[in-house]
Design a protein around this motif. Structure first.
Motif, PDB file in Angstrom:
ATOM      1  N   ALA A 181       0.835  -1.204   0.000  1.00 18.76           N
ATOM      2  CA  ALA A 181       0.000   0.000   0.000  1.00 18.76           C
ATOM      3  C   ALA A 181       0.872   1.258   0.000  1.00 18.76           C
ATOM      4  CB  ALA A 181      -0.933   0.001   1.204  1.00 18.76           C
ATOM      5  N   GLY A 182       1.952   1.230   0.785  1.00 18.86           N
ATOM      6  CA  GLY A 182       2.869   2.376   0.805  1.00 18.86           C
ATOM      7  C   GLY A 182       3.515   2.606  -0.545  1.00 18.86           C
ATOM      8  N   ASP A 183       3.867   1.533  -1.239  1.00 20.19           N
ATOM      9  CA  ASP A 183       4.501   1.660  -2.548  1.00 20.19           C
ATOM     10  C   ASP A 183       3.551   2.263  -3.573  1.00 20.19           C
ATOM     11  OD1 ASP A 183       6.800   0.984  -4.384  1.00 20.19           O
ATOM     12  OD2 ASP A 183       5.196  -0.144  -5.346  1.00 20.19           O
ATOM     13  N   ILE A 184       2.308   1.788  -3.611  1.00 16.51           N
ATOM     14  CA  ILE A 184       1.378   2.327  -4.609  1.00 16.51           C
ATOM     15  C   ILE A 184       0.916   3.736  -4.215  1.00 16.51           C
ATOM     16  CG2 ILE A 184       0.625   0.029  -5.320  1.00 16.51           C
ATOM     17  CD1 ILE A 184      -1.990   0.522  -3.868  1.00 16.51           C
ATOM     18  N   LEU A 185       1.007   4.069  -2.927  1.00 14.33           N
ATOM     19  CA  LEU A 185       0.701   5.442  -2.511  1.00 14.33           C
ATOM     20  C   LEU A 185       1.691   6.411  -3.148  1.00 14.33           C
ATOM     21  CD1 LEU A 185      -1.058   7.220  -0.649  1.00 14.33           C
ATOM     22  CD2 LEU A 185       0.656   6.872   1.131  1.00 14.33           C
ATOM     23  N   LEU A 186       2.959   6.082  -3.127  1.00 11.29           N
ATOM     24  CA  LEU A 186       3.978   6.920  -3.763  1.00 11.29           C
ATOM     25  C   LEU A 186       3.737   7.021  -5.268  1.00 11.29           C
ATOM     26  CD1 LEU A 186       7.206   5.740  -1.888  1.00 11.29           C
ATOM     27  CD2 LEU A 186       5.969   7.897  -1.589  1.00 11.29           C
ATOM     28  N   MET A 187       3.376   5.896  -5.890  1.00 16.21           N
ATOM     29  CA  MET A 187       3.103   5.907  -7.324  1.00 16.21           C
ATOM     30  C   MET A 187       1.933   6.834  -7.649  1.00 16.21           C
ATOM     31  SD  MET A 187       2.330   2.701  -9.881  1.00 16.21           S
ATOM     32  CE  MET A 187       3.965   2.009  -9.646  1.00 16.21           C
ATOM     33  N   GLY A 188       0.906   6.820  -6.805  1.00 15.58           N
ATOM     34  CA  GLY A 188      -0.246   7.689  -7.021  1.00 15.58           C
ATOM     35  C   GLY A 188       0.121   9.157  -6.929  1.00 15.58           C
ATOM     36  N   PHE A 189       0.956   9.524  -5.949  1.00 17.16           N
ATOM     37  CA  PHE A 189       1.389  10.920  -5.821  1.00 17.16           C
ATOM     38  C   PHE A 189       2.201  11.355  -7.041  1.00 17.16           C
ATOM     39  CE2 PHE A 189       0.906  10.524  -1.030  1.00 17.16           C
ATOM     40  CZ  PHE A 189      -0.186  11.378  -0.993  1.00 17.16           C
ATOM     41  N   ARG A 190       3.080  10.458  -7.553  1.00 18.84           N
ATOM     42  CA  ARG A 190       3.865  10.796  -8.744  1.00 18.84           C
ATOM     43  C   ARG A 190       2.959  11.008  -9.950  1.00 18.84           C
ATOM     44  NH1 ARG A 190       7.565   6.824  -6.738  1.00 18.84           N
ATOM     45  NH2 ARG A 190       6.652   5.253  -8.115  1.00 18.84           N
ATOM     46  N   LEU A 191       1.934  10.190 -10.059  1.00 22.08           N
ATOM     47  CA  LEU A 191       0.999  10.290 -11.170  1.00 22.08           C
ATOM     48  C   LEU A 191       0.256  11.617 -11.151  1.00 22.08           C
ATOM     49  CD1 LEU A 191      -0.014   8.664 -13.568  1.00 22.08           C
ATOM     50  CD2 LEU A 191      -1.677   7.578 -12.062  1.00 22.08           C
ATOM     51  N   VAL A 192      -0.199  12.013  -9.967  1.00 23.95           N
ATOM     52  CA  VAL A 192      -0.899  13.300  -9.832  1.00 23.95           C
ATOM     53  C   VAL A 192       0.044  14.448 -10.169  1.00 23.95           C
ATOM     54  CG1 VAL A 192      -2.007  14.866  -8.188  1.00 23.95           C
ATOM     55  CG2 VAL A 192      -2.563  12.429  -8.158  1.00 23.95           C
ATOM     56  N   ARG A 193       1.285  14.365  -9.692  1.00 20.93           N
ATOM     57  CA  ARG A 193       2.265  15.423  -9.971  1.00 20.93           C
ATOM     58  C   ARG A 193       2.489  15.596 -11.472  1.00 20.93           C
ATOM     59  NH1 ARG A 193       4.993  17.984 -12.362  1.00 20.93           N
ATOM     60  NH2 ARG A 193       7.143  18.651 -12.151  1.00 20.93           N
ATOM     61  N   GLN A 194       2.665  14.509 -12.201  1.00 27.24           N
ATOM     62  CA  GLN A 194       2.901  14.595 -13.644  1.00 27.24           C
ATOM     63  C   GLN A 194       1.695  15.177 -14.369  1.00 27.24           C
ATOM     64  OE1 GLN A 194       3.869  10.579 -14.710  1.00 27.24           O
ATOM     65  NE2 GLN A 194       5.834  10.601 -13.646  1.00 27.24           N
ATOM     66  N   SER A 195       0.498  14.792 -13.957  1.00 26.01           N
ATOM     67  CA  SER A 195      -0.711  15.261 -14.627  1.00 26.01           C
ATOM     68  C   SER A 195      -0.969  16.738 -14.358  1.00 26.01           C
ATOM     69  CB  SER A 195      -1.911  14.427 -14.163  1.00 26.01           C
ATOM     70  OG  SER A 195      -1.675  13.059 -14.406  1.00 26.01           O
TER      71      SER A 195
END
Length: 291
Positions: A181-195
């Motif tokens: 869950a912690g790993d995909i949380l970081l991935m989600g934040f990166r995705l929002v940042r790029q968008s």
């Protein structure tokens, strides 16, 4: 092409959700339940991506003269939010089991079903990321990363549940789910940042800008005095470029126009779909520190 990939993503997401829900029913594992919850988010994300791509493909109109390509960024932002939400849902389901671990039944059939779902998801993630980069589609790329996060979740869950089954340390079931869950949380934040960067008219990467400058220099062949105020921005799968071109005072309007056409063709060949705007200026507008 992008719409076909988005349709495929939606169909596969529904199939994988069904497999993972079945795996949870077979085992009662909270980690497998968390995995299924994350796949539920994939279904919503795939639907969002499909709708966004359809809207983004609309041609320019009076109220949107530059097209609708930025619609894909809204989908990508929402997908990033869904990834983050999935991480919190996994944590919510895992923490009570972490505090009060309990043994699980026969996990063999459930783990095999979950493994099959993960293999299907892995192939889909590879396809979406490949198509997203090739078509420069933020929605497809975001969907690909979302599916990839699901694959990572599944790998962690399978490893944790298998180890718990082998050792009898049932606390590993929720513990591994929390780590993933912690790993995909970081991935989600990166995705929002790029968008969000795309919505804020973020420019092309330094490597792409360097290629643009090189293409311009080669196409000009010394026929202009200077290029300055070069700017770029991204909007979905489209990219925009504008710059000022300083030409000699002896150059006619027709010659300057022909030179601009050559530049546009060279840039289009190197960057398909790039929208180029060139502002021609006389020799007196030359900047001392120009390129």
């Amino acid at each position: 092409m992008a719409e076909n990939a988005a349709r495929l993503s939606l169909v596969v997401a529904l199939l994988v959700l069904g497999l993972k829900a079945f795996a949870y029913l077979l085992t009662g594992s909270v980690a497998l339940l968390s995995d299924a919850l994350e796949s539920l988010m994939n279904v919503a994300a795939a639907l969002l991506a499909l709708l966004a791509i359809r809207f983004a493909q609309r041609p320019p109109d009076e109220t949107h003269p530059f097209g609708h390509s930025k619609a894909e960024y809204f989908s990508a932002v929402l997908e990033g939010v869904l990834v983050v939400l999935a991480a919190f849902l996994i944590a919510k389901e895992s923490i009570p089991r972490l505090l009060h671990p309990r043994p699980l039944g026969d996990l063999g059939p459930g783990l095999l079903v979950s493994l099959l779902a993960s293999l299907i998801n892995g192939l889909l993630a590879w396809h979406l990321l490949r198509q997203g980069r090739r078509l420069r589609s933020p929605a497809l790329t975001a969907d690909g990363y979302h599916v990839l996060s699901d694959v990572l979740t599944s790998v962690g869950v399978l490893a944790g549940v298998s180890l718990a089954w082998a050792t009898g340390l049932w606390v590993l079931d929720p513990l591994l789910a929390l780590l993933v869950a912690g790993d995909i949380l970081l991935m989600g934040f990166r995705l929002v940042r790029q968008s969000v960067g795309g919505l804020m008219d973020e420019g092309l990467s330094p490597a792409e800008v360097s290629r643009i400058r090189k293409t311009i220099a080669e196409a000009l062949g010394g026929r202009a005095l200077e290029v300055h105020d070069l700017k770029t921005r991204k909007a979905g799968n489209r990219a925009f470029l504008e710059f000022h071109l300083v030409v000699p005072g002896s150059m006619t309007v027709e010659e300057a126009h022909r030179l601009c056409d050559e530049l546009e063709r060279a840039l289009e060949k190197e960057f398909p779909g790039l929208v180029v705007t060139i502002h021609v200026e006389p020799e007196k507008e030359r900047k001392e520190l120009g390129n």
